[in-house]
Design a protein around this motif. Structure first.
Motif, PDB file in Angstrom:
ATOM      1  N   CYS A   1     -16.395  26.562  15.026  1.00  0.00           N
ATOM      2  CA  CYS A   1     -15.897  25.304  14.454  1.00  0.00           C
ATOM      3  C   CYS A   1     -16.833  24.796  13.350  1.00  0.00           C
ATOM      4  N   LYS A   2     -18.135  24.869  13.597  1.00  0.00           N
ATOM      5  CA  LYS A   2     -19.102  24.433  12.587  1.00  0.00           C
ATOM      6  C   LYS A   2     -19.027  25.325  11.350  1.00  0.00           C
ATOM      7  N   TYR A   3     -18.902  26.617  11.559  1.00  0.00           N
ATOM      8  CA  TYR A   3     -18.816  27.576  10.465  1.00  0.00           C
ATOM      9  C   TYR A   3     -17.617  27.277   9.564  1.00  0.00           C
ATOM     10  N   LEU A   4     -16.512  26.859  10.178  1.00  0.00           N
ATOM     11  CA  LEU A   4     -15.278  26.584   9.445  1.00  0.00           C
ATOM     12  C   LEU A   4     -15.146  25.118   9.023  1.00  0.00           C
ATOM     13  N   ASN A   5     -16.140  24.287   9.395  1.00  0.00           N
ATOM     14  CA  ASN A   5     -16.019  22.835   9.194  1.00  0.00           C
ATOM     15  C   ASN A   5     -14.731  22.306   9.836  1.00  0.00           C
ATOM     16  N   GLU A   6     -14.437  22.830  10.998  1.00  0.00           N
ATOM     17  CA  GLU A   6     -13.215  22.483  11.724  1.00  0.00           C
ATOM     18  C   GLU A   6     -13.522  21.418  12.762  1.00  0.00           C
ATOM     19  N   GLU A   7     -12.776  20.333  12.738  1.00  0.00           N
ATOM     20  CA  GLU A   7     -13.032  19.223  13.647  1.00  0.00           C
ATOM     21  C   GLU A   7     -12.062  19.263  14.835  1.00  0.00           C
TER      22      GLU A   7
ATOM     23  N   ARG B   1      -4.960  26.990  12.257  1.00  0.00           N
ATOM     24  CA  ARG B   1      -6.246  26.319  12.498  1.00  0.00           C
ATOM     25  C   ARG B   1      -6.893  26.852  13.776  1.00  0.00           C
TER      26      ARG B   1
END
Length: 471
Positions: free
Chosen positions: A271-277, A329
């Motif tokens: 999630c951090k790698y993809l900037n996914e919240e 996503r």
């Protein structure tokens, strides 16, 4: 075995076969073909080939292999370079045969529901072409958008759809193969059934390029499933999540398309790698469950039923993705776990183990015990619905590289022994290659190895075809 050397005369003959522009001896090209995505090898362990050639058809491959046999030059087939077991590494130098010019989708035959393709086609491009005719290719390795279908054939690749749709071999109806000694043979065809003699086609699939070079592939296609629902199911801990997997498979009466497991470490990293919240607080593990079908109401009913089982089994939250954007996503998080973890923990050893699905909960518990015993991190993700998990052994910052070199081999060995003792196998989809051949040789058993070696000797008497792999 002592192999021959590439001479100027042999190099000239290779150029005569494929043309000057399809033969490379430049440092840049040789270096790029000396490695794949296997991260356990040190830089000084990579061996460059002597030459890279890119044939355009089976006849050119045949001439290259006949030349290689004549002069005892080792040959390594190479696709997209996305392999994770060192299967495409030219560990004896020699000739690399690249599939970069064997990259055509020859035909999407909608009447017979097959695709005819060359090995250098990127796997995702097959589905893209098939969807135009309301068909799709069910193979779905996690490197779907970069791996080549020829490499999928070599490794019998699995992936996210394998629970319901199986692995690559289920879709291979026919192959054109250049055998190690140069003969061209056609196996199978546009046939859904064929028991005429030995099934040599299935011998080639998964043989890691050691028994021949595939130049044409006939793949079975599926009707497009119009309805898809993805559930992102959040759990407070790994044990609760992983214990639910066999129950979903056996108690729901439903066969999901996918059941993917991601532990907290992998989920957060991706999630951090993809900037996914996506939701993170209080999450110890997640299951990604996809269902598909031809009727919306049926798929929605199945999703509701699986959701109830997950809720009753301890899920703390369930998110439903029923459109293309939200599905992508969620799947993107799963597809990028490996890359995200490599970035966060560059010193690691990833595995590809598989156990019976009923053994998954116990297996994960035992892996956690191993991590505690040796003071390492072993995050886990993978295709839980078919028992194929990817435990990775990560180096902690406080461990020196010298200690790590000793520690990783001990932990790896114990993971393999645990897997074997639980009725599992040390590779579910990535292959043995160079990475696992020592432990495979130990665990496979003498009789098993004897017959594998006899097949290799019969088809490749000079041992020129991808030597040094598997055993």
């Amino acid at each position: 075995m002592k192999y021959g050397m590439l001479t100027e005369k042999i190099l000239s003959e290779l150029k005569d076969i494929v043309g000057d522009s399809s033969v490379w001896i430049t440092q840049e090209k040789l270096l790029s073909c000396s490695r794949d995505q296997t991260i356990t090898l040190k830089t000084d362990e990579y061996i460059m080939p002597d030459v890279v050639v890119a044939p355009s058809n089976a006849e050119e491959v045949s001439k290259i292999l006949k030349l290689a046999n004549k002069h005892l030059i080792p040959v390594t087939p190479r696709g997209g370079g996305t392999g994770l077991s060192g299967g495409a590494l030219p560990i004896h130098g020699g000739i690399v045969i690249s599939d970069e010019k064997l990259n055509k989708i020859i035909e999407i035959d909608s009447e017979n529901m097959v695709a005819v393709v060359e090995p250098g086609v990127v796997t995702s491009d097959i589905s893209t072409a098939a969807i135009e005719k309301k068909l799709w290719y069910a193979g779905y390795p996690m490197s779907f958008e970069s791996c080549h279908i020829g490499g999928n054939i070599a490794e019998n690749a699995g992936g996210g759809n394998a629970v319901k749709y199986g692995v690559t071999i289920r879709y291979v109806l026919g192959l054109e193969v250049v055998m190690p000694t140069g003969e061209i043979v056609n196996l199978g065809g546009k046939l859904m059934k064929d028991v005429s003699g030995y099934n040599l086609k299935e011998l080639i699939v998964g043989s890691e390029g050691t028994l021949g070079y595939v130049t044409k592939i006939i793949l079975k296609l599926q009707p497009v499933m119009k309805s898809r629902v993805v559930l992102l199911v959040l759990f407070k801990d790994t044990e609760t999540a992983i214990s639910l997997v066999p129950k979903i498979m056996t108690e729901s009466g439903i066969l999901p398309k996918s059941i993917e497991f991601i532990d907290r470490n992998c989920y957060e990293s991706s999630c951090k790698y993809l900037n996914e919240e996506l939701p993170m607080e209080g999450v110890g593990a997640v299951l990604l469950i996809e269902l598909d079908g031809s009727v919306d109401e049926h798929v929605e009913h199945e999703a509701d039923k699986v959701g109830v089982i997950c809720s009753e089994g301890g899920a703390v939250e369930i998110y439903v993705a029923d459109n293309a954007t939200t599905r992508e996503r969620i799947w993107s998080v799963r597809r990028n776990v490996d890359e995200a973890m490599r970035l966060q923990y560059p010193t690691q050893v990833g595995q590809d183990t598989v156990v019976p699905i009923a053994s998954i909960p116990k297996y994960v518990k035992e892996l956690e015990k191993l991590a505690q015993k040796h003071g390492v991190l072993i995050p886990i993700y993978g295709h839980a619905g078919d028992g194929n998990l990817h435990p990775s052994v990560l180096k902690k910052n406080e461990i020196s590289m010298e200690e790590w070199e000793t520690q990783k081999h001990i932990v790896e060995y114990e993971i393999f022994k645990l897997t074997h003792n639980m009725g599992g196998a040390i590779s579910g989809e990535h292959g043995i290659g160079t990475k696992r051949k020592d432990i495979f040789t130990e665990l496979a058993g003498e009789t098993h190895l004897y017959f594998m070696k006899k097949i290799k000797e019969a088809l490749d008497p000079n041992n020129i075809m991808n030597p040094g792999k598997i055993f």
